[in-house]
Design a protein around this motif. Structure first.
Motif, PDB file in Angstrom:
ATOM      1  N   TRP A 186      -3.701   8.480  36.215  1.00  9.05           N
ATOM      2  CA  TRP A 186      -2.809   7.525  35.568  1.00  9.05           C
ATOM      3  C   TRP A 186      -3.241   7.323  34.127  1.00  9.05           C
ATOM      4  CZ3 TRP A 186      -6.399   6.470  39.258  1.00  9.05           C
ATOM      5  CH2 TRP A 186      -7.453   5.621  38.918  1.00  9.05           C
ATOM      6  N   GLU A 195      -5.023   0.491  27.743  1.00 12.33           N
ATOM      7  CA  GLU A 195      -6.083  -0.124  26.939  1.00 12.33           C
ATOM      8  C   GLU A 195      -6.995   0.934  26.315  1.00 12.33           C
ATOM      9  OE1 GLU A 195      -8.244  -3.166  28.900  1.00 12.33           O
ATOM     10  OE2 GLU A 195      -6.471  -4.381  29.359  1.00 12.33           O
ATOM     11  N   SER A 196      -7.424   1.901  27.112  1.00  9.72           N
ATOM     12  CA  SER A 196      -8.303   2.953  26.586  1.00  9.72           C
ATOM     13  C   SER A 196      -7.522   4.091  25.945  1.00  9.72           C
ATOM     14  CB  SER A 196      -9.176   3.513  27.704  1.00  9.72           C
ATOM     15  OG  SER A 196      -8.384   4.200  28.663  1.00  9.72           O
ATOM     16  N   GLU A 197      -6.201   4.139  26.226  1.00 13.15           N
ATOM     17  CA  GLU A 197      -5.324   5.214  25.767  1.00 13.15           C
ATOM     18  C   GLU A 197      -5.828   6.577  26.238  1.00 13.15           C
ATOM     19  OE1 GLU A 197      -4.568   4.827  21.545  1.00 13.15           O
ATOM     20  OE2 GLU A 197      -2.951   3.415  21.966  1.00 13.15           O
ATOM     21  N   LYS A 198      -6.333   6.598  27.465  1.00 13.19           N
ATOM     22  CA  LYS A 198      -6.818   7.828  28.076  1.00 13.19           C
ATOM     23  C   LYS A 198      -6.185   8.027  29.452  1.00 13.19           C
ATOM     24  CE  LYS A 198     -11.465   8.378  26.090  1.00 13.19           C
ATOM     25  NZ  LYS A 198     -12.902   8.532  26.437  1.00 13.19           N
ATOM     26  N   ARG A 202       6.921   0.451  31.779  1.00 17.72           N
ATOM     27  CA  ARG A 202       5.849   1.362  32.179  1.00 17.72           C
ATOM     28  C   ARG A 202       6.234   2.131  33.434  1.00 17.72           C
ATOM     29  NH1 ARG A 202       1.298   0.083  34.037  1.00 17.72           N
ATOM     30  NH2 ARG A 202       1.860  -1.981  34.806  1.00 17.72           N
ATOM     31  N   ASP A 214      -4.122   4.897  31.129  1.00 17.95           N
ATOM     32  CA  ASP A 214      -4.605   3.539  30.909  1.00 17.95           C
ATOM     33  C   ASP A 214      -4.255   3.120  29.486  1.00 17.95           C
ATOM     34  OD1 ASP A 214      -6.508   1.262  31.885  1.00 17.95           O
ATOM     35  OD2 ASP A 214      -7.214   1.765  29.871  1.00 17.95           O
ATOM     36  N   VAL A 221      -4.052   3.931  41.292  1.00 16.31           N
ATOM     37  CA  VAL A 221      -5.049   3.007  40.743  1.00 16.31           C
ATOM     38  C   VAL A 221      -5.780   2.285  41.872  1.00 16.31           C
ATOM     39  CG1 VAL A 221      -5.442   1.051  39.203  1.00 16.31           C
ATOM     40  CG2 VAL A 221      -3.670   2.734  38.652  1.00 16.31           C
ATOM     41  N   THR A 236      -6.869   8.545  33.201  1.00 12.58           N
ATOM     42  CA  THR A 236      -7.936   8.346  34.175  1.00 12.58           C
ATOM     43  C   THR A 236      -7.671   9.250  35.370  1.00 12.58           C
ATOM     44  OG1 THR A 236      -8.304   6.047  33.526  1.00 12.58           O
ATOM     45  CG2 THR A 236      -9.102   6.711  35.693  1.00 12.58           C
ATOM     46  N   ARG A 261     -12.891   8.315  37.738  1.00  9.13           N
ATOM     47  CA  ARG A 261     -13.208   7.247  38.683  1.00  9.13           C
ATOM     48  C   ARG A 261     -13.362   7.846  40.083  1.00  9.13           C
ATOM     49  NH1 ARG A 261      -9.196   2.223  39.546  1.00  9.13           N
ATOM     50  NH2 ARG A 261      -9.750   1.866  37.360  1.00  9.13           N
ATOM     51  N   GLU A 295      -0.051   9.138  24.996  1.00 11.02           N
ATOM     52  CA  GLU A 295       0.638   9.474  26.237  1.00 11.02           C
ATOM     53  C   GLU A 295       0.997  10.954  26.289  1.00 11.02           C
ATOM     54  OE1 GLU A 295       3.872   6.760  26.431  1.00 11.02           O
ATOM     55  OE2 GLU A 295       2.616   5.064  27.048  1.00 11.02           O
ATOM     56  N   GLY A 322       1.489   4.947  34.402  1.00  5.10           N
ATOM     57  CA  GLY A 322       0.912   4.109  33.359  1.00  5.10           C
ATOM     58  C   GLY A 322       1.508   4.338  31.994  1.00  5.10           C
TER      59      GLY A 322
END
Length: 392
Positions: A96, A100-103, A316, A98, A161, A105, A128, A74, A300
């Motif tokens: 934001w 799950e990917s710890e990236k 969050r 993410d 998102v 987006t 995206r 983060e 996020g």
């Protein structure tokens, strides 16, 4: 003055420093308030105190290593977000974190050129493609802010998102004539999605209860963050000139600035034996968290709150620049979180890692059944009053 159970010698030293820096350092200009140090420098510092990591483990179901990895990711996303916004230019559609990917987006519109997309990906961000630019979505929010919202409409903000402006309507109020009229006008303003929430937003002030951090009149609220010369908190807790008393009933200072509704922020000068400290209190249940800056976390990211009623809770960051429609009037440019709160938590600290984020304003629900809470961003408050955050 309040007795604080600090567990590290370095923090005790900071207490002594705070006692004279508060008295001798004048407020800085607004241009000095956008965080302390560069994002890269903050990303290299220790991720958080043991207290915050423990709270994240509890509220997110993470292991100690997972909590540390999450915070480190983060911090990287927080440092990257302003650069990504600048690189995307007019094609920027929002960003934001993410989990799950710890990236981070980054959304871009179809007119983003290939070089821009390659640059964003090479920086470590996921990309995206979306239909609407952030500029168009922000303009839609601004148009909604000019409408007269009925009580059945809880709030509205950009959802990056979903690439839309989310308008939140209180459950059971959608058929109300005033709500229907508002939604009709909202859809004409731009891309809007209507969602349902369980309850209307309320502020988190409370009647006087002994043993809590500060009182003004018969209202109890929570200290947000120390600034040189005082502390920041929520505007609905008191008006300019109102006297503030500490947990022990002793005089602290007075509200020097306050705004509510429209905004929900205030600051109080500190004197009479009280001093400012660059920590977020654990209220005797967890160790205290050092504050090292105010770099803004992305949507996020995980975020934690400290308040005088419910103490530490994490969740969050859900949305930024949200307009919240309280019964007293709308408050603009708020940040929404999934963190719970209750009466008396108003004004308390929202923090991500070691970075101050904002002061608790209000929300719905509680810490037994859950809910959502909004905060007023700290950098806006510092800039409005020309204050400097007290950092370690």
């Amino acid at each position: 003055m309040r007795r604080i159970g600090l567990t590290h010698a370095c923090v005790a030293a900071l207490l002594m420093i705070g006692s004279w820096t508060a008295a001798g350092t004048p407020p800085a200009a607004a241009s000095d308030t956008q965080g302390s140090g560069s994002p890269a420098a903050s990303a290299r510092s220790a991720p958080a105190s043991a207290a915050l990591l423990q709270a994240m483990q509890r509220d997110f179901g993470l292991s100690p290593a997972e909590a540390e990895d999450r915070l480190a990711a983060e911090q990287r996303a927080t440092a990257l977000e302003p650069e990504a916004r600048k690189a995307a230019g007019p094609a920027y559609g929002g960003a934001w974190f993410d989990a799950e990917s710890e990236k981070l987006t980054v959304a871009v519109t179809p007119d983003a050129d290939a070089a821009t997309v390659r640059g964003l990906r090479s920086s470590g961000a996921a990309v995206r493609t979306v239909e609407h630019s952030a500029r168009r979505l922000d303009a839609t929010v601004a148009r909604l802010d000019r409408l007269d919202a009925p009580s059945g409409v809880s709030s509205w903000s950009v959802d990056p998102v979903a690439n839309t402006v989310a308008v939140n309507v209180v459950e059971g109020e959608r058929s109300d004539n005033d709500v229907r009229r508002f939604l009709s006008e909202a859809r004409e303003a731009g891309p809007v999605t209507v969602r349902t929430v369980r309850a209307a937003a309320e502020t988190f002030a409370a009647g006087t209860v002994g043993g809590d951090p500060y009182y003004t009149g018969n209202v109890r609220c929570s200290i947000g963050f120390s600034v040189h010369g005082g502390f920041v908190t929520a505007g609905h807790c008191g008006g300019v000139g109102g006297q503030v008393r500490g947990w022990d009933g002793s005089y602290i200072g007075n509200f020097q600035g306050s705004s509510f509704p429209g905004n929900d922020y205030a600051w109080v000068n500190v004197g009479s034996g009280w001093w400012t400290v660059p920590v977020v209190l654990g209220w005797g249940t967890v160790s205290d968290q050092l504050v090292r800056g105010s770099n803004e976390a992305p949507v996020g990211a995980s975020i934690c709150r400290s308040g005088s009623t419910t103490r530490w809770h994490c969740g969050r960051l859900l949305a930024k620049n949200e307009t919240v429609n309280y019964s007293q009037g709308a408050v603009h440019q708020m940040t929404k979180t999934s963190v719970c709160a209750e009466g008396g938590d108003s004004g308390g600290s929202f923090i991500s890692g070691d970075q101050a984020q904002g002061v608790t304003s209000g929300g719905w629900g509680n810490c037994s059944s859950g809910g959502e809470t909004w905060f007023q961003p700290i950098n806006e408050i510092l800039g409005r009053y020309g204050l400097t955050l007290h950092t370690a």
